[in-house]
Design a protein around this motif. Structure first.
Motif, PDB file in Angstrom:
ATOM      1  N   MET A   1       0.759  -1.227   0.013  1.00 33.22           N
ATOM      2  CA  MET A   1      -0.038   0.097  -0.151  1.00 33.22           C
ATOM      3  C   MET A   1       0.991   1.260   0.070  1.00 33.22           C
ATOM      4  SD  MET A   1      -3.023  -1.038   2.559  1.00 33.22           S
ATOM      5  CE  MET A   1      -3.557   0.654   2.900  1.00 33.22           C
ATOM      6  N   ALA A   2       2.046   1.378   0.678  1.00 34.22           N
ATOM      7  CA  ALA A   2       2.877   2.439   0.631  1.00 34.22           C
ATOM      8  C   ALA A   2       3.358   2.747  -0.886  1.00 34.22           C
ATOM      9  CB  ALA A   2       4.087   2.066   1.677  1.00 34.22           C
ATOM     10  N   GLN A   3       3.292   1.747  -1.683  1.00 35.86           N
ATOM     11  CA  GLN A   3       3.882   2.072  -2.969  1.00 35.86           C
ATOM     12  C   GLN A   3       2.773   2.641  -3.865  1.00 35.86           C
ATOM     13  OE1 GLN A   3       7.227   1.717  -4.166  1.00 35.86           O
ATOM     14  NE2 GLN A   3       7.685   1.671  -1.903  1.00 35.86           N
ATOM     15  N   ALA A   4       2.479   3.576  -4.013  1.00 33.54           N
ATOM     16  CA  ALA A   4       1.379   4.162  -4.583  1.00 33.54           C
ATOM     17  C   ALA A   4       1.836   4.423  -5.953  1.00 33.54           C
ATOM     18  CB  ALA A   4       0.635   5.471  -3.946  1.00 33.54           C
ATOM     19  N   LYS A   5       1.097   4.246  -7.127  1.00 31.80           N
ATOM     20  CA  LYS A   5       1.412   4.804  -8.715  1.00 31.80           C
ATOM     21  C   LYS A   5       1.720   6.008  -8.601  1.00 31.80           C
ATOM     22  CE  LYS A   5      -0.128   4.224 -13.401  1.00 31.80           C
ATOM     23  NZ  LYS A   5      -1.390   3.690 -14.075  1.00 31.80           N
ATOM     24  N   LEU A   6       2.818   6.387  -9.345  1.00 33.94           N
ATOM     25  CA  LEU A   6       2.977   7.931  -9.556  1.00 33.94           C
ATOM     26  C   LEU A   6       1.974   8.362 -10.683  1.00 33.94           C
ATOM     27  CD1 LEU A   6       4.752  10.352  -9.141  1.00 33.94           C
ATOM     28  CD2 LEU A   6       6.040   9.544 -11.037  1.00 33.94           C
ATOM     29  N   ASP A   7       1.394   9.763 -10.269  1.00 31.03           N
ATOM     30  CA  ASP A   7       0.357  10.114 -11.219  1.00 31.03           C
ATOM     31  C   ASP A   7       1.228  11.311 -11.636  1.00 31.03           C
ATOM     32  OD1 ASP A   7      -1.627  11.703 -12.415  1.00 31.03           O
ATOM     33  OD2 ASP A   7      -2.815  11.962 -10.511  1.00 31.03           O
ATOM     34  N   GLU A   8       0.967  11.076 -13.277  1.00 32.20           N
ATOM     35  CA  GLU A   8       1.670  12.160 -14.210  1.00 32.20           C
ATOM     36  C   GLU A   8       1.508  13.439 -13.723  1.00 32.20           C
ATOM     37  OE1 GLU A   8       0.752  11.217 -18.314  1.00 32.20           O
ATOM     38  OE2 GLU A   8       1.817   9.355 -18.175  1.00 32.20           O
ATOM     39  N   LYS A   9       0.455  13.727 -13.041  1.00 32.75           N
ATOM     40  CA  LYS A   9      -0.178  15.210 -12.545  1.00 32.75           C
ATOM     41  C   LYS A   9       0.501  15.563 -11.452  1.00 32.75           C
ATOM     42  CE  LYS A   9      -4.357  14.924 -15.583  1.00 32.75           C
ATOM     43  NZ  LYS A   9      -5.797  14.965 -15.302  1.00 32.75           N
TER      44      LYS A   9
ATOM     45  N   GLY B   1      15.349   0.978 -17.409  1.00 36.69           N
ATOM     46  CA  GLY B   1      16.801   0.941 -17.986  1.00 36.69           C
ATOM     47  C   GLY B   1      17.239   2.126 -17.355  1.00 36.69           C
ATOM     48  N   CYS B   2      16.800   2.711 -16.283  1.00 36.28           N
ATOM     49  CA  CYS B   2      17.387   3.905 -15.577  1.00 36.28           C
ATOM     50  C   CYS B   2      18.099   3.220 -14.396  1.00 36.28           C
ATOM     51  CB  CYS B   2      16.390   4.983 -15.421  1.00 36.28           C
ATOM     52  SG  CYS B   2      16.838   6.443 -14.370  1.00 36.28           S
ATOM     53  N   ALA B   3      19.198   4.259 -14.110  1.00 37.50           N
ATOM     54  CA  ALA B   3      19.903   3.935 -12.670  1.00 37.50           C
ATOM     55  C   ALA B   3      19.137   4.220 -11.519  1.00 37.50           C
ATOM     56  CB  ALA B   3      21.120   4.808 -12.861  1.00 37.50           C
ATOM     57  N   LEU B   4      18.217   5.088 -11.646  1.00 44.43           N
ATOM     58  CA  LEU B   4      17.374   5.411 -10.447  1.00 44.43           C
ATOM     59  C   LEU B   4      16.112   4.411 -10.243  1.00 44.43           C
ATOM     60  CD1 LEU B   4      17.027   9.288 -11.250  1.00 44.43           C
ATOM     61  CD2 LEU B   4      18.694   8.150  -9.761  1.00 44.43           C
ATOM     62  N   PHE B   5      15.771   3.568 -11.268  1.00 44.44           N
ATOM     63  CA  PHE B   5      15.027   2.561 -11.101  1.00 44.44           C
ATOM     64  C   PHE B   5      15.054   1.398 -10.091  1.00 44.44           C
ATOM     65  CE2 PHE B   5      12.184  -1.129 -12.784  1.00 44.44           C
ATOM     66  CZ  PHE B   5      10.999  -0.538 -12.625  1.00 44.44           C
ATOM     67  N   GLN B   6      14.453   1.148  -8.947  1.00 45.74           N
ATOM     68  CA  GLN B   6      14.724   0.294  -8.035  1.00 45.74           C
ATOM     69  C   GLN B   6      14.206  -1.061  -8.425  1.00 45.74           C
ATOM     70  OE1 GLN B   6      13.838   2.744  -4.655  1.00 45.74           O
ATOM     71  NE2 GLN B   6      15.834   3.518  -4.555  1.00 45.74           N
ATOM     72  N   GLY B   7      13.434  -1.217  -9.332  1.00 45.80           N
ATOM     73  CA  GLY B   7      12.664  -2.805  -9.668  1.00 45.80           C
ATOM     74  C   GLY B   7      13.922  -3.502 -10.305  1.00 45.80           C
TER      75      GLY B   7
ATOM     76  N   LEU C   1      13.815   8.799  -6.995  1.00 48.63           N
ATOM     77  CA  LEU C   1      13.368  10.137  -7.096  1.00 48.63           C
ATOM     78  C   LEU C   1      11.977  10.388  -6.737  1.00 48.63           C
ATOM     79  CD1 LEU C   1      14.373  11.298 -10.660  1.00 48.63           C
ATOM     80  CD2 LEU C   1      15.492  12.077  -8.599  1.00 48.63           C
ATOM     81  N   PHE C   2      11.121   9.646  -6.595  1.00 48.60           N
ATOM     82  CA  PHE C   2       9.827   9.641  -6.041  1.00 48.60           C
ATOM     83  C   PHE C   2       9.425   8.742  -5.068  1.00 48.60           C
ATOM     84  CE2 PHE C   2       9.789   9.986 -10.843  1.00 48.60           C
ATOM     85  CZ  PHE C   2       9.428  11.451 -10.929  1.00 48.60           C
ATOM     86  N   GLY C   3       9.843   8.903  -3.879  1.00 42.67           N
ATOM     87  CA  GLY C   3       9.849   7.835  -2.705  1.00 42.67           C
ATOM     88  C   GLY C   3       8.493   7.746  -2.289  1.00 42.67           C
TER      89      GLY C   3
END
Length: 101
Positions: A25-33, A65-71, A82-84
């Protein structure tokens, strides 16, 4: 004695399940807005990135494929540093994209 052990094991299982649900539940989907997403030009589909505003964007650049992606690279979505607390689309993109080493 075995009843206490059974109760203990059921309690441990219930707590473990609760923690897993809370983490999901803590991992909500990032909204483009979302304001931070807007400031970085985040889109859930890299093909929809604004080419005029972000001329450095390439169609091959995706969040997974980004270095910041943790999956994992094959994940459809995963956390981004970037988007905690929020997940980004694996096929997404933002202006902070950096090639994974």
């Amino acid at each position: 004695m075995s009843t206490n052990r059974r109760v203990f094991m059921m309690t441990v299982a219930a707590v473990g399940t609760g923690l897993t649900a809370a983490r999901a539940m803590a991992q909500a989907k990032l909204d483009e807005k979302d304001p931070q997403a807007v400031s970085l030009g985040y889109v859930a589909d890299t093909a929809k990135a604004d080419a005029k505003k972000y001329p450095q964007h390439q169609a091959s650049q995706k969040c997974n494929g980004c270095a910041l992606f943790q999956g994992k690279p094959a994940d459809a979505a995963g956390p981004c540093s970037l988007f905690g607390g929020k997940t980004v689309a694996g096929k997404g993109w933002c202006s902070a994209w950096a090639k994974k080493a």
